[in-house]
Design a protein around this motif. Structure first.
Motif, PDB file in Angstrom:
ATOM      1  N   LYS A 299       0.831  -1.212   0.000  1.00 50.99           N
ATOM      2  CA  LYS A 299       0.000   0.000   0.000  1.00 50.99           C
ATOM      3  C   LYS A 299       0.864   1.260   0.000  1.00 50.99           C
ATOM      4  N   GLU A 300       1.899   1.250   0.833  1.00 52.82           N
ATOM      5  CA  GLU A 300       2.773   2.420   0.933  1.00 52.82           C
ATOM      6  C   GLU A 300       3.552   2.637  -0.360  1.00 52.82           C
ATOM      7  N   VAL A 301       4.054   1.573  -0.952  1.00 55.01           N
ATOM      8  CA  VAL A 301       4.784   1.704  -2.216  1.00 55.01           C
ATOM      9  C   VAL A 301       3.856   2.246  -3.299  1.00 55.01           C
ATOM     10  N   THR A 302       2.648   1.724  -3.377  1.00 52.06           N
ATOM     11  CA  THR A 302       1.682   2.205  -4.361  1.00 52.06           C
ATOM     12  C   THR A 302       1.392   3.686  -4.149  1.00 52.06           C
ATOM     13  N   ARG A 303       1.235   4.084  -2.901  1.00 55.55           N
ATOM     14  CA  ARG A 303       0.964   5.495  -2.588  1.00 55.55           C
ATOM     15  C   ARG A 303       2.113   6.393  -3.050  1.00 55.55           C
ATOM     16  N   ILE A 304       3.339   5.973  -2.770  1.00 59.30           N
ATOM     17  CA  ILE A 304       4.508   6.776  -3.144  1.00 59.30           C
ATOM     18  C   ILE A 304       4.679   6.822  -4.660  1.00 59.30           C
ATOM     19  N   VAL A 305       4.489   5.689  -5.317  1.00 63.19           N
ATOM     20  CA  VAL A 305       4.622   5.641  -6.780  1.00 63.19           C
ATOM     21  C   VAL A 305       3.609   6.590  -7.422  1.00 63.19           C
ATOM     22  N   GLU A 306       2.389   6.562  -6.918  1.00 62.16           N
ATOM     23  CA  GLU A 306       1.366   7.458  -7.463  1.00 62.16           C
ATOM     24  C   GLU A 306       1.685   8.920  -7.164  1.00 62.16           C
ATOM     25  N   LYS A 307       2.154   9.192  -5.949  1.00 66.18           N
ATOM     26  CA  LYS A 307       2.495  10.564  -5.556  1.00 66.18           C
ATOM     27  C   LYS A 307       3.631  11.119  -6.408  1.00 66.18           C
ATOM     28  N   LYS A 308       4.652  10.282  -6.640  1.00 62.79           N
ATOM     29  CA  LYS A 308       5.820  10.717  -7.413  1.00 62.79           C
ATOM     30  C   LYS A 308       5.580  10.628  -8.919  1.00 62.79           C
ATOM     31  N   GLY A 309       4.558   9.883  -9.314  1.00 65.84           N
ATOM     32  CA  GLY A 309       4.269   9.746 -10.736  1.00 65.84           C
ATOM     33  C   GLY A 309       5.251   8.857 -11.475  1.00 65.84           C
ATOM     34  N   TYR A 310       5.851   7.906 -10.783  1.00 69.86           N
ATOM     35  CA  TYR A 310       6.816   7.016 -11.415  1.00 69.86           C
ATOM     36  C   TYR A 310       6.139   6.135 -12.465  1.00 69.86           C
ATOM     37  N   THR A 311       6.872   5.876 -13.539  1.00 69.77           N
ATOM     38  CA  THR A 311       6.406   4.977 -14.595  1.00 69.77           C
ATOM     39  C   THR A 311       7.337   3.773 -14.648  1.00 69.77           C
ATOM     40  N   GLN A 312       6.966   2.784 -15.458  1.00 79.79           N
ATOM     41  CA  GLN A 312       7.833   1.616 -15.626  1.00 79.79           C
ATOM     42  C   GLN A 312       9.187   2.031 -16.195  1.00 79.79           C
ATOM     43  N   ASP A 313       9.190   3.009 -17.092  1.00 79.20           N
ATOM     44  CA  ASP A 313      10.460   3.514 -17.640  1.00 79.20           C
ATOM     45  C   ASP A 313      11.344   4.089 -16.539  1.00 79.20           C
ATOM     46  N   ASP A 314      10.745   4.792 -15.591  1.00 76.58           N
ATOM     47  CA  ASP A 314      11.512   5.336 -14.469  1.00 76.58           C
ATOM     48  C   ASP A 314      12.184   4.210 -13.681  1.00 76.58           C
ATOM     49  N   PHE A 315      11.427   3.150 -13.405  1.00 68.16           N
ATOM     50  CA  PHE A 315      11.996   2.028 -12.652  1.00 68.16           C
ATOM     51  C   PHE A 315      13.082   1.332 -13.453  1.00 68.16           C
ATOM     52  N   ASP A 316      12.866   1.154 -14.757  1.00 69.44           N
ATOM     53  CA  ASP A 316      13.892   0.542 -15.597  1.00 69.44           C
ATOM     54  C   ASP A 316      15.168   1.372 -15.587  1.00 69.44           C
ATOM     55  N   ASN A 317      15.026   2.690 -15.659  1.00 73.99           N
ATOM     56  CA  ASN A 317      16.187   3.579 -15.625  1.00 73.99           C
ATOM     57  C   ASN A 317      16.908   3.491 -14.283  1.00 73.99           C
ATOM     58  N   MET A 318      16.152   3.410 -13.182  1.00 75.67           N
ATOM     59  CA  MET A 318      16.773   3.291 -11.861  1.00 75.67           C
ATOM     60  C   MET A 318      17.569   1.987 -11.753  1.00 75.67           C
ATOM     61  N   LEU A 319      17.000   0.914 -12.303  1.00 72.81           N
ATOM     62  CA  LEU A 319      17.672  -0.387 -12.209  1.00 72.81           C
ATOM     63  C   LEU A 319      18.916  -0.452 -13.083  1.00 72.81           C
ATOM     64  N   ASN A 320      18.904   0.270 -14.174  1.00 70.25           N
ATOM     65  CA  ASN A 320      20.024   0.200 -15.123  1.00 70.25           C
ATOM     66  C   ASN A 320      21.028   1.318 -14.955  1.00 70.25           C
ATOM     67  N   ASP A 321      20.773   2.257 -14.042  1.00 70.42           N
ATOM     68  CA  ASP A 321      21.679   3.378 -13.800  1.00 70.42           C
ATOM     69  C   ASP A 321      22.950   2.848 -13.136  1.00 70.42           C
ATOM     70  N   GLU A 322      24.093   3.139 -13.737  1.00 72.46           N
ATOM     71  CA  GLU A 322      25.360   2.647 -13.199  1.00 72.46           C
ATOM     72  C   GLU A 322      26.146   3.738 -12.507  1.00 72.46           C
ATOM     73  N   SER A 323      25.528   4.855 -12.192  1.00 74.67           N
ATOM     74  CA  SER A 323      26.265   5.937 -11.534  1.00 74.67           C
ATOM     75  C   SER A 323      26.342   5.751 -10.053  1.00 74.67           C
TER      76      SER A 323
END
Length: 72
Positions: free
Chosen positions: A48-72
């Protein structure tokens, strides 16, 4: 040996109540079932909390893919 500082040393009312409630012999199966109930409960709260934060921040699947693949 290093010591771990834990500022939280007192049990709250719920913790005391649970200790009293379960102050009896229990089989390993009973213990496992209770642990599963707690895990399912906290899993539900976390989702529930993750869903709330994702909706609040407006994260998309592309955002998550970018976070997972970010090597910085």
């Amino acid at each position: 040996m290093a010591t771990i500082s834990n500022p939280h040393t007192e049990l709250n009312a719920l913790q005391i109540s649970l200790l009293r409630m379960f102050n009896r012999p229990m089989s390993e199966r009973d213990v496992l079932e209770l642990k599963n109930v707690l895990v399912k409960h906290y899993d539900k709260l976390l989702k529930k909390e993750v869903t709330r934060i994702v909706e609040k921040k407006g994260y998309t699947q592309d955002d998550f893919d970018n976070m997972l693949n970010d090597e910085s």
